[in-house]
Design a protein around this motif. Structure first.
Motif, short mmCIF file in Angstrom:
data_model
loop_
_atom_site.label_atom_id
_atom_site.label_comp_id
_atom_site.label_asym_id
_atom_site.label_seq_id
_atom_site.Cartn_x
_atom_site.Cartn_y
_atom_site.Cartn_z
N VAL A 244 10.58 31.58 72.10
CA VAL A 244 11.37 30.54 72.77
C VAL A 244 10.46 29.67 73.64
CG1 VAL A 244 13.17 30.14 74.51
CG2 VAL A 244 13.51 31.86 72.73
N ILE A 245 9.59 30.30 74.39
CA ILE A 245 8.67 29.55 75.25
C ILE A 245 7.75 28.67 74.41
CG2 ILE A 245 6.73 29.78 76.85
CD1 ILE A 245 8.12 32.27 78.01
N ALA A 246 7.24 29.22 73.32
CA ALA A 246 6.34 28.45 72.45
C ALA A 246 7.05 27.24 71.87
CB ALA A 246 5.81 29.34 71.33
N ARG A 247 8.30 27.42 71.46
CA ARG A 247 9.08 26.31 70.92
C ARG A 247 9.28 25.23 71.97
NH1 ARG A 247 13.27 29.19 68.99
NH2 ARG A 247 12.01 29.80 67.20
N LEU B 36 4.60 26.24 81.17
CA LEU B 36 5.11 27.21 80.19
C LEU B 36 3.95 27.94 79.51
CD1 LEU B 36 8.06 25.29 78.50
CD2 LEU B 36 8.21 27.29 79.99
N GLN B 37 2.87 27.23 79.28
CA GLN B 37 1.69 27.84 78.66
C GLN B 37 1.15 28.96 79.54
OE1 GLN B 37 -1.57 25.07 78.05
NE2 GLN B 37 -1.75 25.77 75.92
N LYS B 38 1.11 28.72 80.84
CA LYS B 38 0.64 29.75 81.77
C LYS B 38 1.62 30.91 81.83
CE LYS B 38 -2.15 26.81 84.71
NZ LYS B 38 -2.35 26.24 86.03
N ARG C 161 4.14 16.93 79.97
CA ARG C 161 2.89 17.67 79.75
C ARG C 161 2.69 18.71 80.84
NH1 ARG C 161 -1.39 17.92 76.74
NH2 ARG C 161 -3.47 18.10 77.61
N ARG C 162 3.01 18.36 82.07
CA ARG C 162 2.89 19.29 83.19
C ARG C 162 3.81 20.50 82.99
NH1 ARG C 162 4.42 16.01 87.18
NH2 ARG C 162 2.57 14.76 86.91
N GLU D 233 7.77 21.38 71.93
CA GLU D 233 8.65 20.22 72.06
C GLU D 233 8.20 19.32 73.20
OE1 GLU D 233 12.61 21.80 72.47
OE2 GLU D 233 12.70 22.43 70.37
N LEU D 234 7.82 19.93 74.31
CA LEU D 234 7.36 19.14 75.46
C LEU D 234 6.05 18.42 75.16
CD1 LEU D 234 8.30 21.57 78.35
CD2 LEU D 234 9.21 19.27 78.00
#
Length: 77
Positions: A35-38, A20-22, A14-15, A42-43
């Motif tokens: 790619v980042i969204a995928r 990645l969200q930031k 989650r961390r 997944e995480l």
């Protein structure tokens, strides 16, 4: 893997997803954003799965303990 290890891995996943969200807020390239969204999805899914499995094992252990106590009480009678 123990319940505590599962919770720990879920927390780590989650961390990483939050990081990645930031990062995604600053990325402008659409392919990189995909790619980042995928990876982020997944995480988050992995974290949820690990948390659910840890909860399931916890409740299962409690159920086994209750059954054992019930059997123990029946044997005493």
């Amino acid at each position: 893997m123990t319940q505590e290890q599962m919770r720990q891995k879920a927390s780590e996943a989650r961390r990483e997803a939050k990081a990645l969200q930031k990062k995604m807020q600053t990325v402008t390239d659409s392919e990189e954003r995909k790619v980042i969204a995928r990876q982020m999805n997944e995480l988050f899914a992995q974290a949820a799965s690990l948390r659910d499995e840890a909860k399931h094992r916890h409740y299962q252990a409690e159920s086994i303990e209750r059954d054992f106590r019930c059997m123990e009480t029946n044997l005493e009678d």
